[in-house]
Design a protein around this motif. Structure first.
Motif, PDB file in Angstrom:
ATOM      1  N   SER A  83     -30.109   0.773  -5.873  1.00  0.00           N
ATOM      2  CA  SER A  83     -30.712  -0.494  -5.819  1.00  0.00           C
ATOM      3  C   SER A  83     -31.373  -0.768  -7.273  1.00  0.00           C
ATOM      4  CB  SER A  83     -31.613  -0.643  -4.715  1.00  0.00           C
ATOM      5  OG  SER A  83     -30.864  -0.844  -3.556  1.00  0.00           O
ATOM      6  N   ALA A  84     -32.163   0.433  -7.360  1.00  0.00           N
ATOM      7  CA  ALA A  84     -33.122   0.168  -8.778  1.00  0.00           C
ATOM      8  C   ALA A  84     -32.171   0.285  -9.906  1.00  0.00           C
ATOM      9  CB  ALA A  84     -34.138   1.570  -8.665  1.00  0.00           C
ATOM     10  N   LYS A  85     -31.178   0.648  -9.773  1.00  0.00           N
ATOM     11  CA  LYS A  85     -30.255   0.688 -11.016  1.00  0.00           C
ATOM     12  C   LYS A  85     -29.430  -0.468 -11.060  1.00  0.00           C
ATOM     13  CE  LYS A  85     -30.244   5.676 -11.468  1.00  0.00           C
ATOM     14  NZ  LYS A  85     -29.472   6.767 -11.219  1.00  0.00           N
ATOM     15  N   LYS A  86     -29.389  -1.364 -10.107  1.00  0.00           N
ATOM     16  CA  LYS A  86     -28.564  -2.287  -9.967  1.00  0.00           C
ATOM     17  C   LYS A  86     -27.106  -1.674  -9.920  1.00  0.00           C
ATOM     18  CE  LYS A  86     -28.303  -7.273 -10.555  1.00  0.00           C
ATOM     19  NZ  LYS A  86     -28.464  -8.451 -11.379  1.00  0.00           N
ATOM     20  N   GLU A  87     -26.939  -0.707  -9.307  1.00  0.00           N
ATOM     21  CA  GLU A  87     -25.522  -0.178  -9.005  1.00  0.00           C
ATOM     22  C   GLU A  87     -24.960  -0.412  -7.804  1.00  0.00           C
ATOM     23  OE1 GLU A  87     -26.015   3.927  -9.838  1.00  0.00           O
ATOM     24  OE2 GLU A  87     -26.161   3.566 -12.291  1.00  0.00           O
ATOM     25  N   ASN A  88     -23.794  -0.283  -7.510  1.00  0.00           N
ATOM     26  CA  ASN A  88     -23.429  -0.331  -6.169  1.00  0.00           C
ATOM     27  C   ASN A  88     -23.957   0.352  -5.005  1.00  0.00           C
ATOM     28  OD1 ASN A  88     -21.878  -0.731  -3.713  1.00  0.00           O
ATOM     29  ND2 ASN A  88     -19.677  -0.610  -4.992  1.00  0.00           N
ATOM     30  N   ASN A  89     -24.823  -0.421  -4.027  1.00  0.00           N
ATOM     31  CA  ASN A  89     -25.512   0.313  -3.189  1.00  0.00           C
ATOM     32  C   ASN A  89     -24.864   0.010  -1.605  1.00  0.00           C
ATOM     33  OD1 ASN A  89     -26.307  -2.350  -2.697  1.00  0.00           O
ATOM     34  ND2 ASN A  89     -28.537  -2.190  -2.663  1.00  0.00           N
ATOM     35  N   TYR A  90     -23.775  -0.133  -1.621  1.00  0.00           N
ATOM     36  CA  TYR A  90     -23.052  -0.170  -0.592  1.00  0.00           C
ATOM     37  C   TYR A  90     -22.542   1.026  -0.011  1.00  0.00           C
ATOM     38  CZ  TYR A  90     -22.615  -5.427  -0.995  1.00  0.00           C
ATOM     39  OH  TYR A  90     -22.744  -6.625  -0.988  1.00  0.00           O
ATOM     40  N   GLU A  91     -21.992   1.322   1.428  1.00  0.00           N
ATOM     41  CA  GLU A  91     -21.309   2.498   1.723  1.00  0.00           C
ATOM     42  C   GLU A  91     -20.062   1.974   2.380  1.00  0.00           C
ATOM     43  OE1 GLU A  91     -24.206   4.237   4.699  1.00  0.00           O
ATOM     44  OE2 GLU A  91     -23.163   3.214   6.236  1.00  0.00           O
TER      45      GLU A  91
END
Ligand SMILES: Cc1cc2nc3c(=O)[nH]c(=O)nc-3n(C[C@H](O)[C@H](O)[C@H](O)COP(=O)(O)O)c2cc1C
Length: 519
Positions: A83-91
């Motif tokens: 989330s902090a890196k604005k990357e994919n935070n889904y599973e």
């Protein structure tokens, strides 16, 4: 001498290794008496200490499963990092949690969720999620404050955190409209980077103390006058990881900078006593709150970990009787973090967040006082579903400490107390903190807060609401046992929270007391 050097020079490389091991064995057996293992098992005994020292990393990287570790498991940490890196935070593929497990929480979704109207502020800004209450409004403080973010940085001082970490956090809150709680160490230059600040003090009164270690109202007043970024003041009664435990700041650790910020003398040990000198009982605490609010015009609150309730009851009764009292109450859970605490305190003293908060809230509810207070929760609440549970129970704002640390690079090495934090976050080592890229880490903290708010709003909409303050105890289900598998929070904790007056998020956007840089 020359012949010795010649002989040494003629030795093959492996002879040097043998010589080194022989010297080490000699030292282990004859020269040291501190370690029985290395004495009894010379040379190999060292392996034990080395393996023990790298054990946590080995377990963390190779052995522990995704959900196993504490305080934060790999999935939780991974969600914060992504989330902090604005990357994919889904599973992918579905949850890997046992959703029938004891204490598992479910947010009840609506049949048809909340739909944002076209002119809604969240259409323009999907991250806009301020507190639904204005801190200090009830008590008519001169400068009431509506936190512009429901998630904020919890108390952590400059001293327990590095300058680079504090600076990253302050820029980060500025970028995300949140506030930054100073922690006990006073207001440092690193807290003055433009973010809203909640000034926090404990029994050491750092930054607002008299030479003999008492609280100085005059210094408090001057500090607030000089620093308009201070929006509220928090008096620390206790924190979840070590309630009732004082502290010592060793003279050797007091640099010129720390001495100036904390208003202490260089080179002398400084004691944070276990209890306050500025008040000894509840009426005196109330008096202190009123004098600080009067002198500064700011809302004043208290922070505590919950155990026995009798003095809280006395506080509530007195609030009812006098019509006065704290503008906010921060409830910290026993699972809360710290820079350093004895395990007996961290593991056992004070109740976990849900038990502590529910008993405290109920007490104020019974006396009709909940509308007067802004409730702040801290204790591993920096995840949207847990936040939904907290809001359903009566929380208005969340503070996060370790989650904020992770968003700027903390790897949960759990050695904050050693000054050797490898990520440079909880250390005063110039070398270790020089690895922190402040502009990048500020963005990360801001992005974590924004991602949190966006996902929290999405969960809120799924439950049919516009703002999380609308969650009720009946919206969250918790697994309590095997035969009567789950129950809503109202039945588990035995109360229904007071409805928070709410009109629309658009109205909050235009509120004159809104913090952050929205106006
Ligand atoms: C490094 C560190 C320093 C802290 N310093 C303070 C402090 O000065 N005063 C305080 O009341 N709490 C302090 N805390 C506790 C946090 O403010 C917070 O209440 C607690 O960690 C729970 O939040 P979390 O689960 O999001 O970490 C500290 C926590 C950490 C990890």
């Amino acid at each position: 001498m020359e012949s010795v050097l010649q002989t040494l020079g003629a030795l093959p490389w492996w002879a040097y290794i043998l010589l080194f091991l022989a010297l080490l064995a000699f030292r282990d057996i004859f020269l040291q008496r501190a370690h029985t293992i290395t004495h009894n098992f010379p040379i190999v005994g060292h392996l034990r200490y080395w393996l023990e020292s790298i054990g946590p990393e080995m377990r963390q990287y190779f052995v522990a499963n995704n959900r196993e570790e504490l305080p934060f498991n790999r999935i939780e940490r991974g969600w914060i990092y992504a989330s902090a890196k604005k990357e994919n935070n889904y599973e992918g593929f579905g949850t890997d949690r046992d959703i029938y497990a004891h204490q598992h929480i479910f947010v009840k979704n609506a049949m048809i969720g909340y739909q944002l109207p076209s002119n809604h502020i969240n259409q323009k800004d999907p991250y806009f999620l301020p507190c639904a209450k204005v801190i200090g409004a009830y008590n008519k403080r001169k400068k009431p404050f509506r936190p512009a973010s429901v998630i904020n940085v919890s108390a952590m001082s400059f001293g327990s955190l590095s300058a680079a970490a504090v600076e990253s956090m302050n820029h980060g809150v500025r970028l995300s409209g949140a506030y930054h709680n100073t922690g006990e160490g006073g207001l440092s230059p690193y807290h003055k980077k433009g973010g809203d600040v909640v000034f926090h003090f404990g029994t050491g009164y750092f930054g607002v103390r008299t030479p003999d270690g008492n609280f100085s109202l005059e210094k408090m007043k001057q500090l607030v006058e000089k620093n308009p970024s201070i929006k509220a003041i928090e008096i620390k009664l206790s924190q979840g990881a070590k309630p009732g435990k004082g502290g010592v700041l060793p003279g050797a650790k007091i640099t010129k900078e720390i001495a100036e910020i904390r208003h202490v003398e260089m080179g002398k040990d400084v004691l944070s006593p276990a209890t306050h000198k500025a008040f000894r009982n509840i009426p005196e605490l109330l008096q202190l709150i009123e004098s600080i609010a009067e002198a500064t015009g700011l809302p004043v609150g208290i922070k505590g970990a919950i155990g026995k309730l009798d003095q809280w009851q006395e506080l509530a009764d007195l609030m009812k009787e006098t019509g006065k009292g704290p503008d906010f109450i921060t409830v910290d859970g026993g699972e809360g973090g710290t820079g350093a605490a004895p395990p007996s305190f961290a593991d056992h003293v004070s109740l976990p967040w849900t038990y502590g908060f529910s008993s405290l809230y109920r007490l104020f509810l019974e006396r009709g006082l909940t509308e007067r207070i802004v409730f702040i929760g801290s204790g591993k609440l920096g995840f949207p579903a847990k936040a939904a549970m907290a809001f359903a129970m009566g929380v208005d704002v969340i503070n996060v400490a370790r989650e904020a640390m992770m968003s700027i690079g903390c790897i949960q090495a759990q050695i904050c107390h050693t000054n050797r934090c490898p990520a440079g976050v909880a250390t005063q080592s110039k070398w270790l903190q020089s690895g922190i890229n402040v502009p990048l880490k500020s963005e990360r903290l801001a992005q974590y807060f924004k991602s949190f708010r966006k996902e929290f709003l999405e969960i809120t909409h799924a439950a049919g609401y516009e703002h999380p303050c609308q969650f009720t105890m009946e919206d969250i289900q918790v697994n309590v046992d095997d035969d009567y598998l789950s129950s809503d929070l109202k039945s588990v904790y035995g109360y229904q929270k007071t409805a928070v007056p709410f009109t629309s998020l658009n109205e909050f956007y235009n509120c004159i007391h809104l913090g952050g840089k929205y106006q």
